[in-house]
Design a protein around this motif. Sequence first.
Motif, PDB file in Angstrom:
ATOM      1  N   UNK A   1     -26.914  15.068 -35.657  1.00 13.08           N
ATOM      2  CA  UNK A   1     -27.277  15.385 -34.280  1.00 13.08           C
ATOM      3  C   UNK A   1     -26.041  15.642 -33.430  1.00 13.08           C
ATOM      4  N   UNK A   2     -25.003  14.841 -33.642  1.00 15.64           N
ATOM      5  CA  UNK A   2     -23.753  15.078 -32.923  1.00 15.64           C
ATOM      6  C   UNK A   2     -23.124  16.401 -33.353  1.00 15.64           C
ATOM      7  N   UNK A   3     -23.248  16.723 -34.638  1.00 18.03           N
ATOM      8  CA  UNK A   3     -22.724  18.002 -35.122  1.00 18.03           C
ATOM      9  C   UNK A   3     -23.445  19.167 -34.453  1.00 18.03           C
ATOM     10  N   UNK A   4     -24.779  19.067 -34.358  1.00 14.69           N
ATOM     11  CA  UNK A   4     -25.550  20.113 -33.676  1.00 14.69           C
ATOM     12  C   UNK A   4     -25.062  20.320 -32.249  1.00 14.69           C
ATOM     13  N   UNK A   5     -24.796  19.220 -31.567  1.00 14.70           N
ATOM     14  CA  UNK A   5     -24.344  19.320 -30.182  1.00 14.70           C
ATOM     15  C   UNK A   5     -22.994  20.035 -30.105  1.00 14.70           C
ATOM     16  N   UNK A   6     -22.094  19.752 -31.047  1.00 12.43           N
ATOM     17  CA  UNK A   6     -20.785  20.426 -31.050  1.00 12.43           C
ATOM     18  C   UNK A   6     -20.935  21.910 -31.318  1.00 12.43           C
ATOM     19  N   UNK A   7     -21.776  22.273 -32.302  1.00 10.10           N
ATOM     20  CA  UNK A   7     -21.969  23.697 -32.584  1.00 10.10           C
ATOM     21  C   UNK A   7     -22.562  24.411 -31.364  1.00 10.10           C
ATOM     22  N   UNK A   8     -23.511  23.733 -30.708  1.00 10.12           N
ATOM     23  CA  UNK A   8     -24.125  24.339 -29.525  1.00 10.12           C
ATOM     24  C   UNK A   8     -23.094  24.508 -28.403  1.00 10.12           C
ATOM     25  N   UNK A   9     -22.216  23.523 -28.225  1.00 11.89           N
ATOM     26  CA  UNK A   9     -21.155  23.654 -27.213  1.00 11.89           C
ATOM     27  C   UNK A   9     -20.224  24.811 -27.552  1.00 11.89           C
ATOM     28  N   UNK A  10     -19.878  24.945 -28.832  1.00  9.25           N
ATOM     29  CA  UNK A  10     -19.014  26.052 -29.258  1.00  9.25           C
ATOM     30  C   UNK A  10     -19.659  27.388 -28.921  1.00  9.25           C
TER      31      UNK A  10
END
Length: 296
Positions: free
Chosen positions: A244-253
Motif C-alpha cells: 500500500x505504501x508502494x502504491x502511494x509512492x508510485x501515485x505520487x511519482x
Amino acid sequence: MRPPKNRPASNTQVLHLRPAVASSLSLQHAFNFLRQGQGERAMPLLEKLLQNDPQNFDALHLLGQLHLQRREAAQALQCLEKARALKQPTAALLNNLGIALRLLGRASEALDCYAQALAQQPDYAEALVNQGNALRDLGQSAQALASYEAALALRPAHPQALNNRALALRELGRLPEALGCARQAASQHPGYAEARYSLGLLLQESGDGLAALQAYEQALALAPGDPETLNAKGSALEALQRPQEALDCYAQALRQAPAHPDALANITALLERLGQPQEAARYRQKAPQAGGPASG
C-alpha cells in the motif's frame, strides 16, 4: 516490478566571467544573477546586451549557460555555437558546448568538445567529469571510470565525480567498490540528493532494502517530489512487502510525471497482483508503451 535505474549522469558546469568583462556592468549583474540561480533576472539583461551588440562573445556565452541551467539544450547550443564562431573558444565554452550536445543525445560530438577543452586546460576537473558522462552514454564504462578518477585526483571530494564513479563501478560489476564510493559521496556532500539516490540504488541492489529505503527518503527530503526517487522508493517498499505504501509512492511519482514509464509499469503490475484489475487497466491505458522490457 521494474528496478530503479541509473539516472543520466549529472553534467558539471562552472560559470565563467573573465576579469576583462567585468567592465560591463550589465554583464557583471547577469553573471551574479546566474550564480545565484536567478536566471529570470539575468535573461533580460543579456537579451538587451545582444540587441545592442549581437556579436558580444561573453553575453552569448552567459546566455548559453542560462539555457543550460534551464536544460534548454537546443537554445544553449545555438548561443554557444554563435560565440565559438566569433573567436578562439575558451576551455569553458568548449565544456559548455559539450554539455549542450550531450543533452541533445550527441555524445560523440560532446566528447570531441571535452577533448578540446582538456587540451587547453588539462586540470579542468569539470570537463573530465563531463567526458566520463559522455563515455558512459556510449557504453564505455571503463574509460569513463578513468576519467572520473582523473577528476578526483585533481579534486578528491568532487561531488559529481564521486557519484558518477560509483555508477561506473556498478556498470563494471564492482558493486562493493561502487557502494563504498556512493557512501563517500553521500557522507561528504550531505546536501547532494543525487548521491542519496545512487546510494539507495546500490543498497537495494546489494539486498539491503531497509537501508535503501532510508537513502531514498533522505534524497526526497533534499529534493521533494522527485519522480525518479519516488518510483525507486516505491520499488523498495514493494520489495519489503509494503504494497500500500508502494502504491502511494508510485501515485505520487505519477502526479509529478504522469507519463513516467517505470512508475506506470510498477503501479499497473502491483494493482494486478493486489486484485484490482480495473484500476490497473486505467493506468495501462495511460501509457501503452510502458509494457516494454525492464531496464536496470
